[in-house]
Design a protein around this motif. Structure first.
Motif, PDB file in Angstrom:
ATOM      1  N   GLY A 132      18.467  20.216 -16.850  1.00 38.03           N
ATOM      2  CA  GLY A 132      18.419  20.358 -18.302  1.00 38.03           C
ATOM      3  C   GLY A 132      18.732  19.085 -19.074  1.00 38.03           C
ATOM      4  O   GLY A 132      19.175  19.150 -20.229  1.00 38.03           O
ATOM      5  N   LEU A 133      18.490  17.942 -18.443  1.00 35.31           N
ATOM      6  CA  LEU A 133      18.758  16.674 -19.114  1.00 35.31           C
ATOM      7  C   LEU A 133      17.555  16.241 -19.950  1.00 35.31           C
ATOM      8  O   LEU A 133      16.463  16.797 -19.839  1.00 35.31           O
ATOM      9  N   SER A 134      17.764  15.233 -20.765  1.00 37.98           N
ATOM     10  CA  SER A 134      16.675  14.674 -21.563  1.00 37.98           C
ATOM     11  C   SER A 134      15.667  13.970 -20.650  1.00 37.98           C
ATOM     12  O   SER A 134      16.062  13.289 -19.694  1.00 37.98           O
ATOM     13  N   PRO A 135      14.371  14.123 -20.911  1.00 38.55           N
ATOM     14  CA  PRO A 135      13.386  13.398 -20.083  1.00 38.55           C
ATOM     15  C   PRO A 135      13.541  11.885 -20.167  1.00 38.55           C
ATOM     16  O   PRO A 135      13.202  11.180 -19.209  1.00 38.55           O
ATOM     17  N   TRP A 136      14.049  11.393 -21.307  1.00 38.40           N
ATOM     18  CA  TRP A 136      14.278   9.948 -21.421  1.00 38.40           C
ATOM     19  C   TRP A 136      15.297   9.507 -20.369  1.00 38.40           C
ATOM     20  O   TRP A 136      15.127   8.458 -19.738  1.00 38.40           O
ATOM     21  N   LEU A 137      16.348  10.337 -20.197  1.00 31.77           N
ATOM     22  CA  LEU A 137      17.349  10.018 -19.174  1.00 31.77           C
ATOM     23  C   LEU A 137      16.738  10.136 -17.781  1.00 31.77           C
ATOM     24  O   LEU A 137      17.043   9.328 -16.889  1.00 31.77           O
ATOM     25  N   GLY A 138      15.875  11.131 -17.588  1.00 32.46           N
ATOM     26  CA  GLY A 138      15.209  11.276 -16.296  1.00 32.46           C
ATOM     27  C   GLY A 138      14.339  10.075 -15.961  1.00 32.46           C
ATOM     28  O   GLY A 138      14.283   9.638 -14.806  1.00 32.46           O
ATOM     29  N   ILE A 139      13.662   9.521 -16.975  1.00 31.73           N
ATOM     30  CA  ILE A 139      12.834   8.328 -16.747  1.00 31.73           C
ATOM     31  C   ILE A 139      13.712   7.151 -16.320  1.00 31.73           C
ATOM     32  O   ILE A 139      13.369   6.407 -15.391  1.00 31.73           O
ATOM     33  N   LEU A 140      14.859   7.002 -16.988  1.00 26.79           N
ATOM     34  CA  LEU A 140      15.762   5.910 -16.628  1.00 26.79           C
ATOM     35  C   LEU A 140      16.326   6.090 -15.218  1.00 26.79           C
ATOM     36  O   LEU A 140      16.453   5.119 -14.458  1.00 26.79           O
ATOM     37  N   ILE A 141      16.665   7.336 -14.873  1.00 25.10           N
ATOM     38  CA  ILE A 141      17.178   7.607 -13.525  1.00 25.10           C
ATOM     39  C   ILE A 141      16.105   7.284 -12.480  1.00 25.10           C
ATOM     40  O   ILE A 141      16.389   6.649 -11.452  1.00 25.10           O
ATOM     41  N   GLY A 142      14.878   7.708 -12.747  1.00 28.07           N
ATOM     42  CA  GLY A 142      13.786   7.413 -11.818  1.00 28.07           C
ATOM     43  C   GLY A 142      13.560   5.923 -11.659  1.00 28.07           C
ATOM     44  O   GLY A 142      13.342   5.433 -10.542  1.00 28.07           O
ATOM     45  N   ALA A 143      13.612   5.196 -12.775  1.00 22.36           N
ATOM     46  CA  ALA A 143      13.422   3.744 -12.705  1.00 22.36           C
ATOM     47  C   ALA A 143      14.552   3.085 -11.922  1.00 22.36           C
ATOM     48  O   ALA A 143      14.313   2.154 -11.132  1.00 22.36           O
ATOM     49  N   ALA A 144      15.784   3.575 -12.121  1.00 20.59           N
ATOM     50  CA  ALA A 144      16.925   2.994 -11.400  1.00 20.59           C
ATOM     51  C   ALA A 144      16.824   3.270  -9.897  1.00 20.59           C
ATOM     52  O   ALA A 144      17.056   2.367  -9.073  1.00 20.59           O
ATOM     53  N   ILE A 145      16.476   4.506  -9.544  1.00 18.92           N
ATOM     54  CA  ILE A 145      16.331   4.841  -8.120  1.00 18.92           C
ATOM     55  C   ILE A 145      15.209   4.013  -7.490  1.00 18.92           C
ATOM     56  O   ILE A 145      15.361   3.468  -6.387  1.00 18.92           O
ATOM     57  N   LEU A 204       0.839  -1.200   0.000  1.00 23.66           N
ATOM     58  CA  LEU A 204       0.000   0.000   0.000  1.00 23.66           C
ATOM     59  C   LEU A 204       0.872   1.247   0.000  1.00 23.66           C
ATOM     60  O   LEU A 204       0.460   2.308   0.458  1.00 23.66           O
ATOM     61  N   GLY A 205       2.075   1.079  -0.542  1.00 21.36           N
ATOM     62  CA  GLY A 205       2.992   2.207  -0.604  1.00 21.36           C
ATOM     63  C   GLY A 205       3.553   2.435  -1.986  1.00 21.36           C
ATOM     64  O   GLY A 205       4.655   2.982  -2.142  1.00 21.36           O
ATOM     65  N   HIS A 206       2.819   2.020  -3.040  1.00 22.37           N
ATOM     66  CA  HIS A 206       3.329   2.182  -4.398  1.00 22.37           C
ATOM     67  C   HIS A 206       3.380   3.643  -4.840  1.00 22.37           C
ATOM     68  O   HIS A 206       4.013   3.954  -5.854  1.00 22.37           O
ATOM     69  N   GLY A 207       2.712   4.524  -4.092  1.00 24.48           N
ATOM     70  CA  GLY A 207       2.852   5.939  -4.383  1.00 24.48           C
ATOM     71  C   GLY A 207       4.296   6.400  -4.263  1.00 24.48           C
ATOM     72  O   GLY A 207       4.703   7.378  -4.907  1.00 24.48           O
ATOM     73  N   LEU A 208       5.074   5.687  -3.452  1.00 26.61           N
ATOM     74  CA  LEU A 208       6.503   5.992  -3.313  1.00 26.61           C
ATOM     75  C   LEU A 208       7.211   5.936  -4.665  1.00 26.61           C
ATOM     76  O   LEU A 208       7.978   6.850  -5.015  1.00 26.61           O
ATOM     77  N   TYR A 209       6.938   4.892  -5.447  1.00 30.99           N
ATOM     78  CA  TYR A 209       7.618   4.723  -6.740  1.00 30.99           C
ATOM     79  C   TYR A 209       7.074   5.692  -7.788  1.00 30.99           C
ATOM     80  O   TYR A 209       7.814   6.130  -8.675  1.00 30.99           O
ATOM     81  N   ILE A 210       5.784   5.999  -7.679  1.00 25.70           N
ATOM     82  CA  ILE A 210       5.231   7.027  -8.579  1.00 25.70           C
ATOM     83  C   ILE A 210       5.942   8.353  -8.332  1.00 25.70           C
ATOM     84  O   ILE A 210       6.361   9.054  -9.269  1.00 25.70           O
ATOM     85  N   GLY A 211       6.101   8.691  -7.043  1.00 26.57           N
ATOM     86  CA  GLY A 211       6.759   9.949  -6.699  1.00 26.57           C
ATOM     87  C   GLY A 211       8.220   9.980  -7.114  1.00 26.57           C
ATOM     88  O   GLY A 211       8.700  10.998  -7.632  1.00 26.57           O
ATOM     89  N   LEU A 212       8.928   8.879  -6.905  1.00 26.79           N
ATOM     90  CA  LEU A 212      10.344   8.850  -7.283  1.00 26.79           C
ATOM     91  C   LEU A 212      10.519   9.025  -8.793  1.00 26.79           C
ATOM     92  O   LEU A 212      11.395   9.773  -9.251  1.00 26.79           O
ATOM     93  N   GLY A 213       9.688   8.333  -9.556  1.00 28.63           N
ATOM     94  CA  GLY A 213       9.757   8.480 -11.010  1.00 28.63           C
ATOM     95  C   GLY A 213       9.384   9.877 -11.455  1.00 28.63           C
ATOM     96  O   GLY A 213      10.012  10.449 -12.356  1.00 28.63           O
ATOM     97  N   ALA A 214       8.356  10.448 -10.788  1.00 29.44           N
ATOM     98  CA  ALA A 214       7.893  11.788 -11.162  1.00 29.44           C
ATOM     99  C   ALA A 214       8.945  12.846 -10.847  1.00 29.44           C
ATOM    100  O   ALA A 214       9.278  13.691 -11.697  1.00 29.44           O
ATOM    101  N   TYR A 215       9.480  12.811  -9.634  1.00 36.93           N
ATOM    102  CA  TYR A 215      10.465  13.820  -9.246  1.00 36.93           C
ATOM    103  C   TYR A 215      11.779  13.649 -10.012  1.00 36.93           C
ATOM    104  O   TYR A 215      12.475  14.634 -10.308  1.00 36.93           O
ATOM    105  N   ALA A 216      12.142  12.419 -10.331  1.00 38.10           N
ATOM    106  CA  ALA A 216      13.395  12.199 -11.063  1.00 38.10           C
ATOM    107  C   ALA A 216      13.340  12.851 -12.441  1.00 38.10           C
ATOM    108  O   ALA A 216      14.284  13.551 -12.849  1.00 38.10           O
TER     109      ALA A 216
END
Length: 339
Positions: free
Chosen positions: A81-94, A60-72
């Motif tokens: 100023g990075l590419s959003p594609w890179l930001g998505i990968l960083i969020g997924a890795a974190i 019941l804490g999956h909002g944590l991963y939504i937030g990490l991906g969103a903020y990343a």
């Protein structure tokens, strides 16, 4: 791949994706926005169902991963100023690292059932409170993405409502196919064995600790990517909105109502829950009854639990199965007689 298409809602999913691909040609922005929400909750539902429906681990804490991906993705594009594609990968890795740590702590020390659920809630709340008091991410005042320039939408991942609609449609299709492939692999069979009887599975040589951690990590990555696209869509991020308990609860309603442990169930649940939520929000605003949508969701859950405990999609599939069985028997009768 043929089995993935023909079984467990594969045909229904194929029809669903084809129809939704044609939807923008026949409707306006209002319905497109609702359909985008349906697809977004379908992504979250498929990701959460991978962990709960197939491995039996309630989060019941999956909002944590939504937030990490969103903020990343927001910080990567807005601050650095990075590419959003890179930001998505960083969020997924974190998200993968955080999920692995939470899962290892929980499963290594045999935290099961409701206690594991409480662990997921505690971790999500700790992260939310940390973000509330972290000026780098905007704190309680929120973080706002700047409007995209004239760059290509596929590079900036910013566009109009139709762009995000197709982005979530593709993401839903990819998430569905990944989930289907995992379920047909040896990991899927091991996960279901863990869900049915973890001690028996371990006694038979199944590496339960590693496989449960793997399920949590994959579910977190899928959820994080959905959160990244949600951030790009909304443009504004608040810890309470992204990581709060309310969002974590909302994303589990669709797979529960649609059918836990089924591939197409989370999509059916999202198709049912999101339009109903939009309608109840409209009624609540018209009547001034705050929280009416939550009341309707609660009542809906009670109805499903009492009358369709397996969810909507299993009930629909059984119904179609009963309709197809007599037709198949009737069609096979002349051939049998001829033999």
């Amino acid at each position: 791949m043929k089995n993935l298409i023909l079984k467990d809602g594969g045909i229904a999913a194929l029809v669903f994706f084809v129809l939704l691909a044609l939807l923008p040609a026949v409707t306006g922005d209002a319905l497109i926005s609702i359909a985008t929400l349906v697809l977004m909750f379908a992504v979250y539902g498929i990701a959460w169902n991978l962990m709960m429906g197939y491995v039996g681990q309630l989060s019941l804490g999956h909002g944590l991963y939504i937030g990490l991906g969103a903020y990343a993705v927001a910080l990567a594009t807005g601050t650095h100023g990075l590419s959003p594609w890179l930001g998505i990968l960083i969020g997924a890795a974190i998200s993968a690292v955080v999920a692995a740590v939470i899962a290892f702590i929980g499963f290594r020390f045999s935290v099961r059932g409701i206690y594991f659920t409480l662990l997921t809630i505690a971790c999500a709340e700790m992260m939310r409170i940390s973000f509330d008091n972290w000026s780098y991410v905007g704190g309680t005042g929120g973080y706002f993405l700047k409007a995209a320039g004239d760059t290509h939408p596929l590079l900036s991942l910013r566009g109009d409502s139709t762009f995000f609609y197709f982005a979530f449609l593709i993401l839903t299709a990819i998430t569905f196919l990944c989930s289907a492939a995992l379920m047909k692999s040896k990991f899927g069979y091991f996960w279901r064995a863990i869900r049915e009887d973890e001690d028996a599975a371990r006694a038979l040589g199944v590496p339960t600790l590693q496989l449960k951690i793997l399920a949590v990590v994959i579910s977190a990555i899928m959820t994080s990517i959905g959160g990244s696209f949600y951030a790009l869509l909304s443009g504004s991020l608040f810890p309470d909105t992204m990581m709060g308990m309310r969002f974590s609860i909302e994303i589990v309603i669709a797979p529960i109502i649609g059918g836990l442990g089924t591939l197409f169930g989370p999509i059916v649940g999202a198709l049912f829950v999101v339009p109903l939520g939009e309608f109840s929000n409209h009624v609540a605003q018209s009547t001034g009854i705050y929280g009416l949508n939550l009341l309707i969701h609660g009542a809906l859950l009670l109805v499903v639990v009492c009358f369709m405990p397996e969810g909507l999609w299993p009930a629909i599939a059984k119904r179609f199965g009963r309709l197809r069985a007599p037709a198949a028997a009737k069609a096979s009768t002349p051939a049998t007689e001829g033999q």
